[in-house]
Design a protein around this motif. Structure first.
Motif, short mmCIF file in Angstrom:
data_model
loop_
_atom_site.label_atom_id
_atom_site.label_comp_id
_atom_site.label_asym_id
_atom_site.label_seq_id
_atom_site.Cartn_x
_atom_site.Cartn_y
_atom_site.Cartn_z
N ALA A 182 2.36 4.71 4.69
CA ALA A 182 1.61 5.55 5.21
C ALA A 182 1.05 7.38 5.00
N SER A 183 0.21 7.29 4.41
CA SER A 183 -0.10 8.55 4.62
C SER A 183 -0.28 9.95 5.61
N SER A 232 0.02 9.14 12.14
CA SER A 232 -0.42 7.96 13.28
C SER A 232 -2.64 8.38 13.56
N SER A 233 -2.74 8.63 12.38
CA SER A 233 -4.32 8.03 11.78
C SER A 233 -4.25 6.18 11.16
N ILE A 234 -3.20 6.04 10.82
CA ILE A 234 -3.29 5.21 10.39
C ILE A 234 -3.19 3.36 11.60
N VAL A 235 -2.75 3.88 12.40
CA VAL A 235 -2.15 3.32 13.61
C VAL A 235 -3.30 2.32 13.97
N LEU A 240 5.78 4.83 11.16
CA LEU A 240 4.57 5.39 11.59
C LEU A 240 4.47 6.03 13.17
N GLU A 241 3.93 6.37 14.06
CA GLU A 241 3.64 7.55 15.13
C GLU A 241 3.26 6.40 15.98
N ILE A 263 1.26 -1.01 0.39
CA ILE A 263 -0.31 0.17 -0.23
C ILE A 263 0.75 1.21 -0.06
N THR A 264 0.66 2.36 -1.34
CA THR A 264 2.30 3.19 -1.27
C THR A 264 0.67 4.29 -0.59
N LYS A 265 1.58 5.41 -1.11
CA LYS A 265 0.58 6.91 -0.83
C LYS A 265 -0.12 7.27 -2.54
#
Lengths: 337, 353
Positions: A89-90, A93-96, A116-117, A29-31
């Motif tokens: 990830a684009s 933090s929201s993707i976590v 990721l954060e 999965i890329t941006k």
């Protein structure tokens, strides 16, 4: 006849091999699927997947920052019964939560390029050491200027006002490499060294690079060192310098190592650039998913770092003492489209 | 239900001054309001002059020099050209979200036709301009003939064109050095000349000439008046014999052509042909139009206002950067300006009510 038997045997082996690994599904999965960096990443993943007989599905956001499509892609992968996900990830933090869902379902999730954060939200991160990438060009610029480094006037052409981690790391790495005291290493713009003329943002493209360079030149026309977030921004900055006839007495340094960027180093537009290796990130990622599927092992961090470092090399035709580098011929062989 | 019914009574008792134009005790504010109403470009012009003066005083010659002031012109040229196209569309009570995408794909076609197919540069440029016009005309056809809302049509077209742009170009940049060597005509709009310390590019000149021509055409030709009429009230315009559909299609097609020219100017400005450029042009052009005092409901405003609106954004951007402010402040102030501009527009409208 012999040949035919051999080929048939080979084909049989290949089929058997594929059949065995057919169970392993992987997602990338890329941006976006248009940025050459991600195109290269997908090529790397596809080649490795074909070699190891992994079924690879690729997904991408419609535009950079398209978070929803990425979440939907993760859900699709879980539903598909994939063994692992490679993710750029684009929204780090929201993707976590979506990533956590995948990990709970028994998938290994590997962040490529962008941590990721927090960074341990993914099982592993395969990335360029962006701080080191910045540090190399900083060291090169300082060494190239020699004693004049004490009187340098530096323009900092950053990515975006939101200060995404990749932009901060490169910026701060450059300053450290150049020998400038960092304020808070997690943000740019708070340094007090008078050699820094100013920071401006470029969105990482030519247009932004030109505008930012013009703005900083209007602040101080004596600028002689330009740090740029990536090579398109550097090309824009070069146009701004050319417009006032100063293209030959300013050092421009950058990060990325794409083929047009390396070509620009060769032509003297950019003094030096730090090259990263998206193809390697992706192929290593596929190998890690296969290992996870086979015996449940997870990849290890590079010693001393909290991610797996896929390496970075300084590309320049004017090597400086004490800074390791490769020339543009070698950089061109390793560059991504 | 009062005035008309009591007309006789009020007419007989009213003092005769009521009929005279100035006699109603108009305050200075009222006169000012009236002036603003009749001259829509005045508000942005005043804001522009004030902001130049304020930055000029606080920053001195760093800002108030021919070099810095003409630099602003160079920085706003692309947005200025695209905003001129956007103005035409918004005057018809439409909106065009695809302007930036049209500009970018036109520049990509000019570049790729030259480098991929080896066509003569002039032919490639012509093809780029033609494609831009064609996309605009398609927008216009969908709006006028198929009766789809402009917002929807151009929202879709924006994505179609941008995706086509990335697919066709494979998102590969054509480098400035290669263009300078093999196809310098592509960079024509970037050619510069200086008068004193002021530096102009052909792109800037193109923007200035375009704005003046459009201002004249909109004010003094039948087509121009029809554009306003269609934007103000398409049914009334239709009844008075205006070919509403024809005007709409021509406006969108012309906007497409102007955007294609912006794409050409973009190559001159950044040197290279880059498919990732110009992503925010639609928003930036709408910003310039709104700050420039053109009503989003159509039929009101002038193209000069848009030009001043683009300049205001440019002045704020460079001024704040020279003052060393964080780039966020620019966005914050421009956002404030947008809202203030609409508020002023509503206040002025009261005079017409």
């Amino acid at each position: 006849m012999k040949k035919l038997v051999a080929t048939t045997a080979l084909a049989l082996c290949a089929t058997a091999g594929t059949a065995m690994a057919q169970d392993i599904g992987a997602c990338l999965i890329t941006k976006t699927d248009t940025n050459p960096f991600f195109v290269k990443m997908r090529e790397g993943a596809e080649a490795k997947a074909a070699e190891l007989g992994v079924t690879l599905n690729s997904y991408a956001g419609k535009i950079d920052g398209d978070h929803e499509t990425q979440v939907a892609a993760i859900e699709t992968c879980i539903a598909n019964g994939a063994k692992g996900i490679l993710l750029t990830a684009s929204d780090t933090s929201s993707i976590v939560p979506a990533v956590q869902q995948a990990r709970d379902a028994g998938l290994v999730v590997i962040a490529l390029d962008t941590p990721l954060e927090p960074i341990d939200a993914a099982d592993m991160t395969f990335a360029t050491d962006n701080f080191l990438a910045g540090e190399l060009i900083g060291q090169w610029a300082a060494a190239t200027l020699g004693d004049e480094a004490a009187n340098a006037k530096i323009a900092m052409l950053d990515l975006a006002v939101s200060q995404p981690s990749v932009g901060v790391l490169r910026d701060q790495g450059f300053l450290q490499g150049f020998g400038i005291d960092l304020g808070d290493p997690n943000k740019w713009g708070d340094e007090e060294d008078p050699r820094i003329v100013g920071n401006d943002v470029t969105q990482g493209n030519e247009e932004g690079g030109r505008r930012a360079m013009e703005n900083l030149l209007a602040t101080d026309p004596e600028i002689n060192v330009v740090y740029t977030i990536n090579e398109p921004a550097a090309a824009g900055a070069y146009e701004a310098l050319k417009a006032i006839g100063r293209e030959n007495d300013v050092l421009i340094v950058s990060v990325d190592g794409g083929c047009p960027g390396v070509q620009n180093v060769k032509d003297g537009v950019i003094g030096a650039t730090s090259q990263q290796y998206p193809l390697l990130m992706a192929s290593k990622g596929i190998e890690a998913i296969v290992a996870w599927a086979n015996d449940g092992t997870k990849p290890e961090n590079t010693p001393g770092k909290d991610f797996f470092d896929t390496g970075v090399a300084l590309v320049t035709d004017k090597p400086a003492d004490g800074v390791e580098s490769i020339d543009t011929a070698e950089g061109n062989e390793l560059c991504w489209g | 239900m009062s005035q008309s019914d009591n007309y006789e009574a009020s007419a007989s008792s009213a003092p005769s001054e009521v009929a005279s134009f100035d006699g109603h005790g108009k305050s200075l504010v009222d006169r000012f309001q009236h002036l603003l109403h009749t001259t829509p470009a005045l508000v942005p012009l005043i804001v522009l002059v004030i902001s130049i003066i304020v930055f000029g005083i606080t920053l001195g010659s760093r800002f108030f020099s021919p070099f810095a002031l003409t630099l602003i012109l160079q920085q706003v040229q692309i947005v200025g050209i695209v905003a001129a196209a956007q103005s035409l569309v918004i005057l018809t009570a439409g909106i065009d979200l695809s302007v930036g995408a049209i500009a970018v794909i036109s520049s990509v076609i000019m570049g790729q036709f030259t480098f991929r197919y080896g066509l003569p540069v002039s032919v490639s440029i012509f093809c780029g301009l033609t494609v831009g016009t064609a996309i605009g005309a398609l927008n216009g056809w969908l709006v006028a003939r198929v009766k789809l809302p402009p917002f929807i049509v151009t929202l879709g077209m924006w994505q179609i064109v941008l995706a086509a742009n990335f697919l066709y170009s494979a998102n590969e940049t054509i480098r400035s050095q290669d263009i300078a060597e093999q196809a310098p005509l592509l960079q024509l709009m970037g050619a510069k000349f200086s008068i004193g310390g002021a530096v102009f590019t052909f792109g800037v000149v193109f923007m200035l000439v375009l704005v003046l021509i459009l201002a004249y055409v909109l004010r003094h030709t039948a087509w121009g008046r029809h554009v306003y009429a269609v934007g103000d009230d398409p049914e009334a315009a239709e009844l008075s014999g205006v070919n509403v559909k024809g005007v709409l299609i021509s406006v969108y097609a012309l906007a497409g052509l102007i955007c294609a020219f912006a794409g050409w100017a973009l190559i001159g400005r950044i040197g290279s042909v880059s498919p990732t450029s110009g992503q925010l042009l639609n928003i930036e052009s709408i910003t310039a139009v709104v700050i420039g005092g053109i009503s989003l409901f159509g039929g009101r405003g002038s193209i000069l206002g848009t030009f001043f609106g683009a300049l205001i954004v440019g002045v704020f951007t460079l001024g704040l950067r020279l003052a060393g402010a964080d780039a966020q402040w620019t966005y914050l102030l421009i956002g404030t300006l947008i809202i203030a501009a609409v508020a002023v527009d509503q206040w002025i409208r009261k005079v017409a009510a």
